[in-house]
Design a protein around this motif. Structure first.
Motif, PDB file in Angstrom:
ATOM      1  N   ILE A 123       0.832  -1.192   0.000  1.00 59.87           N
ATOM      2  CA  ILE A 123       0.000   0.000   0.000  1.00 59.87           C
ATOM      3  C   ILE A 123       0.876   1.254   0.000  1.00 59.87           C
ATOM      4  O   ILE A 123       1.884   1.306   0.702  1.00 59.87           O
ATOM      5  N   GLY A 124       0.466   2.232  -0.808  1.00 61.99           N
ATOM      6  CA  GLY A 124       1.117   3.542  -0.766  1.00 61.99           C
ATOM      7  C   GLY A 124       0.151   4.536  -0.140  1.00 61.99           C
ATOM      8  O   GLY A 124      -1.063   4.426  -0.332  1.00 61.99           O
ATOM      9  N   PHE A 125       0.686   5.493   0.604  1.00 61.74           N
ATOM     10  CA  PHE A 125      -0.174   6.482   1.264  1.00 61.74           C
ATOM     11  C   PHE A 125       0.247   7.898   0.880  1.00 61.74           C
ATOM     12  O   PHE A 125       1.440   8.203   0.808  1.00 61.74           O
ATOM     13  N   ILE A 126      -0.753   8.738   0.668  1.00 61.03           N
ATOM     14  CA  ILE A 126      -0.490  10.165   0.483  1.00 61.03           C
ATOM     15  C   ILE A 126      -1.457  10.913   1.396  1.00 61.03           C
ATOM     16  O   ILE A 126      -2.681  10.780   1.252  1.00 61.03           O
ATOM     17  N   PHE A 127      -0.904  11.655   2.340  1.00 59.48           N
ATOM     18  CA  PHE A 127      -1.746  12.358   3.308  1.00 59.48           C
ATOM     19  C   PHE A 127      -1.747  13.858   3.013  1.00 59.48           C
ATOM     20  O   PHE A 127      -0.838  14.385   2.371  1.00 59.48           O
ATOM     21  N   GLN A 128      -2.758  14.513   3.564  1.00 62.81           N
ATOM     22  CA  GLN A 128      -2.886  15.959   3.388  1.00 62.81           C
ATOM     23  C   GLN A 128      -1.619  16.683   3.867  1.00 62.81           C
ATOM     24  O   GLN A 128      -1.181  17.660   3.274  1.00 62.81           O
ATOM     25  N   ALA A 129      -1.036  16.179   4.963  1.00 60.04           N
ATOM     26  CA  ALA A 129       0.091  16.873   5.599  1.00 60.04           C
ATOM     27  C   ALA A 129       1.453  16.395   5.091  1.00 60.04           C
ATOM     28  O   ALA A 129       2.465  16.592   5.763  1.00 60.04           O
ATOM     29  N   PHE A 130       1.489  15.794   3.925  1.00 60.48           N
ATOM     30  CA  PHE A 130       2.717  15.343   3.245  1.00 60.48           C
ATOM     31  C   PHE A 130       3.456  14.212   3.985  1.00 60.48           C
ATOM     32  O   PHE A 130       3.903  13.264   3.372  1.00 60.48           O
ATOM     33  N   ASN A 131       3.625  14.383   5.331  1.00 65.48           N
ATOM     34  CA  ASN A 131       4.294  13.345   6.137  1.00 65.48           C
ATOM     35  C   ASN A 131       5.677  12.962   5.618  1.00 65.48           C
ATOM     36  O   ASN A 131       5.985  11.784   5.487  1.00 65.48           O
ATOM     37  N   LEU A 132       6.481  13.970   5.344  1.00 68.65           N
ATOM     38  CA  LEU A 132       7.869  13.701   4.959  1.00 68.65           C
ATOM     39  C   LEU A 132       8.773  13.864   6.180  1.00 68.65           C
ATOM     40  O   LEU A 132       8.444  14.614   7.096  1.00 68.65           O
ATOM     41  N   THR A 137      16.598  13.960   2.561  1.00 67.14           N
ATOM     42  CA  THR A 137      16.429  14.636   1.269  1.00 67.14           C
ATOM     43  C   THR A 137      15.171  14.096   0.589  1.00 67.14           C
ATOM     44  O   THR A 137      14.588  13.090   1.025  1.00 67.14           O
ATOM     45  N   ALA A 138      14.810  14.781  -0.507  1.00 66.26           N
ATOM     46  CA  ALA A 138      13.639  14.319  -1.267  1.00 66.26           C
ATOM     47  C   ALA A 138      13.828  12.866  -1.698  1.00 66.26           C
ATOM     48  O   ALA A 138      12.932  12.025  -1.528  1.00 66.26           O
ATOM     49  N   LEU A 139      15.003  12.562  -2.248  1.00 65.22           N
ATOM     50  CA  LEU A 139      15.243  11.193  -2.726  1.00 65.22           C
ATOM     51  C   LEU A 139      15.180  10.190  -1.570  1.00 65.22           C
ATOM     52  O   LEU A 139      14.579   9.118  -1.702  1.00 65.22           O
ATOM     53  N   GLU A 140      15.788  10.547  -0.442  1.00 62.11           N
ATOM     54  CA  GLU A 140      15.767   9.633   0.710  1.00 62.11           C
ATOM     55  C   GLU A 140      14.343   9.423   1.214  1.00 62.11           C
ATOM     56  O   GLU A 140      13.978   8.313   1.623  1.00 62.11           O
ATOM     57  N   ASN A 141      13.525  10.489   1.166  1.00 62.25           N
ATOM     58  CA  ASN A 141      12.123  10.324   1.555  1.00 62.25           C
ATOM     59  C   ASN A 141      11.396   9.392   0.605  1.00 62.25           C
ATOM     60  O   ASN A 141      10.576   8.571   1.023  1.00 62.25           O
ATOM     61  N   ILE A 142      11.712   9.528  -0.680  1.00 64.76           N
ATOM     62  CA  ILE A 142      11.024   8.704  -1.686  1.00 64.76           C
ATOM     63  C   ILE A 142      11.339   7.223  -1.492  1.00 64.76           C
ATOM     64  O   ILE A 142      10.475   6.362  -1.606  1.00 64.76           O
ATOM     65  N   THR A 143      12.603   6.930  -1.165  1.00 60.09           N
ATOM     66  CA  THR A 143      12.995   5.510  -1.070  1.00 60.09           C
ATOM     67  C   THR A 143      12.879   4.958   0.358  1.00 60.09           C
ATOM     68  O   THR A 143      13.113   3.763   0.566  1.00 60.09           O
ATOM     69  N   LEU A 144      12.481   5.820   1.310  1.00 60.02           N
ATOM     70  CA  LEU A 144      12.465   5.384   2.716  1.00 60.02           C
ATOM     71  C   LEU A 144      11.666   4.090   2.958  1.00 60.02           C
ATOM     72  O   LEU A 144      12.172   3.171   3.607  1.00 60.02           O
ATOM     73  N   ARG A 174      15.928  19.222   1.029  1.00 61.71           N
ATOM     74  CA  ARG A 174      15.135  18.729   2.166  1.00 61.71           C
ATOM     75  C   ARG A 174      13.753  19.359   2.101  1.00 61.71           C
ATOM     76  O   ARG A 174      13.567  20.399   1.446  1.00 61.71           O
ATOM     77  N   PRO A 175      12.770  18.737   2.792  1.00 62.20           N
ATOM     78  CA  PRO A 175      11.395  19.229   2.684  1.00 62.20           C
ATOM     79  C   PRO A 175      11.240  20.737   2.925  1.00 62.20           C
ATOM     80  O   PRO A 175      10.481  21.393   2.212  1.00 62.20           O
ATOM     81  N   THR A 176      11.985  21.301   3.889  1.00 65.65           N
ATOM     82  CA  THR A 176      11.840  22.746   4.152  1.00 65.65           C
ATOM     83  C   THR A 176      12.320  23.593   2.986  1.00 65.65           C
ATOM     84  O   THR A 176      11.997  24.777   2.903  1.00 65.65           O
ATOM     85  N   ARG A 185       4.590  16.291  -4.239  1.00 67.51           N
ATOM     86  CA  ARG A 185       5.097  15.479  -5.351  1.00 67.51           C
ATOM     87  C   ARG A 185       6.068  14.421  -4.833  1.00 67.51           C
ATOM     88  O   ARG A 185       6.118  13.311  -5.350  1.00 67.51           O
ATOM     89  N   VAL A 186       6.856  14.795  -3.814  1.00 69.58           N
ATOM     90  CA  VAL A 186       7.739  13.807  -3.189  1.00 69.58           C
ATOM     91  C   VAL A 186       6.886  12.680  -2.598  1.00 69.58           C
ATOM     92  O   VAL A 186       7.189  11.489  -2.774  1.00 69.58           O
ATOM     93  N   ALA A 187       5.792  13.073  -1.936  1.00 71.98           N
ATOM     94  CA  ALA A 187       4.918  12.057  -1.329  1.00 71.98           C
ATOM     95  C   ALA A 187       4.284  11.161  -2.403  1.00 71.98           C
ATOM     96  O   ALA A 187       4.125   9.951  -2.209  1.00 71.98           O
ATOM     97  N   VAL A 188       3.926  11.760  -3.542  1.00 69.43           N
ATOM     98  CA  VAL A 188       3.354  10.971  -4.644  1.00 69.43           C
ATOM     99  C   VAL A 188       4.412   9.992  -5.173  1.00 69.43           C
ATOM    100  O   VAL A 188       4.138   8.796  -5.374  1.00 69.43           O
TER     101      VAL A 188
END
Ligand code: ATP
Length: 281
Positions: A123-132, A137-144, A174-176, A185-188
């Motif tokens: 299952i993949g999840f995408i929440f309103q609050a991004f949850n990163l 980094t963006a890449l590390e979040n994507i592969t986490l 990084r997310p900030t 988009r990172v969350a997607v």
């Protein structure tokens, strides 16, 4: 990119990827099955909060299929049970009675650890609050999620997904250092990266301006049409719902209507038919 007809016929490939999407190769799946293949199913699903006078029936014997390679929106008045339905089907919340299955797996039969594993792997999840995670980094979040699962990402798939959501130049940020739209988009990309059986979105555009929201919805729709992904999204927004293939309407914990090929105006009209208490007129 492949044509819509070809891509919606089952489990197509990511453009440029050598790896077909995981569960069922398109060439071996008969057409009759393709049309009805179910990614997730709730049967007579009920969820009751509390007891006695404070009891709330959030879901009242809901039966619904979420078909493979289809984009479904769940709509309904506030308190109608949308989040509860999504959380129960996604294995994030327990239910009082009935059954839920993701693919061939019955959630009711799973122990907590197995449920955690299923959420992680299927299952993949995408929440309103991004949850990163802010330190990654963006890449590390994507592969986490895959890193946690000890799975190596399919590089070509990953690159295709990153390219699709337009993050190639932002991977070390990084997310900030990213706008809200870029964070989502990172969350997607994170949700798509592991080719899950199904992606659940809970108001995924709720924190975005309309342009960024439209982009994210466009990526979700593309992932369904071009990558064969299955997406289920809770939303209040008729425009967001119009990106879906189908809208399921809830009221008072029951499914009261469905709409195929929704337009924003048709969804808005349907929503107006609910009265202030959330019942159908
Ligand atoms: N933890 C809880 N304890 C008690 N009642 C709850 C709980 N969570 C939800 N409910 C109730 O269950 C019903 C359905 O809630 P749910 O959040 O699923 O609705 P929703 O359609 O997602 O609402 P919204 O659009 O406002 O987010 C509501 O009456 C709500 O008050």
């Amino acid at each position: 990119m492949s044509s819509e007809t070809a891509s919606r016929s089952g489990r197509p490939r990511v453009p440029g990827s050598t790896r077909p999407n995981r569960s069922a190769p398109v060439t071996t799946m008969p057409i009759a099955h393709r049309a009805t293949a179910v990614a997730a199913r709730a049967t007579e699903l009920s969820k009751v909060y509390g007891e006695g006078e404070t009891q709330v029936v959030a879901l009242d014997r809901v039966s619904v299929d979420f078909r493979q390679a289809e984009f479904t929106a769940i709509m309904g008045p506030s308190g109608s049970g949308k989040s509860t339905l999504m959380h129960c089907v996604a294995g994030l919340d327990s239910f009082s009675s009935g059954s839920v299955r993701i693919g061939e797996t019955e959630l009711g039969s799973l122990k907590d650890k197995q449920l955690t594993q299923l959420r992680r792997d299927k299952i993949g999840f995408i929440f309103q609050a991004f949850n990163l995670l802010p330190t990654l980094t963006a890449l590390e979040n994507i592969t986490l999620p895959m890193d946690i699962a000890g799975r190596k990402p399919d590089r070509r798939w990953l690159n295709s997904v990153i390219e699709m959501v337009g993050l190639s130049g932002r991977l070390s940020h990084r997310p900030t250092q990213l706008s809200g739209g870029q964070q989502q988009r990172v969350a997607v990309a994170r949700a798509l990266a592991s080719q899950p059986e199904i992606i659940f979105g809970d108001e995924p555009t709720g924190n975005l301006d309309s342009r960024s929201g439209a982009e994210v919805l466009g990526f979700l729709r593309n992932s369904v049409r071009e990558l064969g992904q299955t997406v289920v999204m809770v939303t209040h927004d008729p425009v967001a719902a119009s990106y879906a293939d189908r809208v399921v309407f809830l009221a008072d914990g029951r499914i009261v209507d469905e709409m195929e090929h929704p337009t924003a105006d048709a969804v808005l009209d349907r929503m107006k038919a609910f009265d202030a208490k959330g019942r159908t007129s």
